[in-house]
Design an enzyme around this catalytic site. Sequence first.
Site: not given
Length: 186
Positions: A13, A45, A59, A138
């Site tokens: 993500t 997401k 989000g 990430s």
Amino acid sequence: MSKDERFPGWHGTTIVAVRKGGKVVVAGDGQVSLGQTVIKGGARKVRRIEPGGHPVVCGFAGSTADAFTLLERLETKLEAAPGQLARAAVDLAKDWRTDKYLRNLEAMLIVTDGRELLVITGAGDVLEPEHDVTAIGSGGNYALAAARALYDSDLDAEAIARRAMAIAAEICVYTNGNVTVESLDG
């Protein structure tokens, strides 16, 4: 047993939010990874909720089930305090930090109602970005750096968010180019 032992190799993500020109845009990739394997490439997401008729874009990064639990709690908080995103976010962060069940949730949220732009963490933080750009996940630092670098260009908020996501996808192996974008006017 630590979180890393229970969920080995979970990564994924990138979510970025940009406020510019009277608009706030939240963009997120669609990749879900388990270790070195892409499990799904088209996850959504970034979501729009409308508790009490007041639109909010959210989000999330982290565990999907945990994020949905937090989104439901945020929606409940917003129904109790219509149009008061900061208050609802602080109430959620307090619950998240102190509740025996919630404190184990592994996720982060970016939320906006078009006026306010906030990051909510499980550590009890409710953060407002200094430079009208924020990112989590990430590839969040890659997207944040790209969006900050592009901010003073002629690009609008959506173009900046999309380009930042594309740059993050080129660098972070846990981020893909399947982007969901939601926006609100400020």
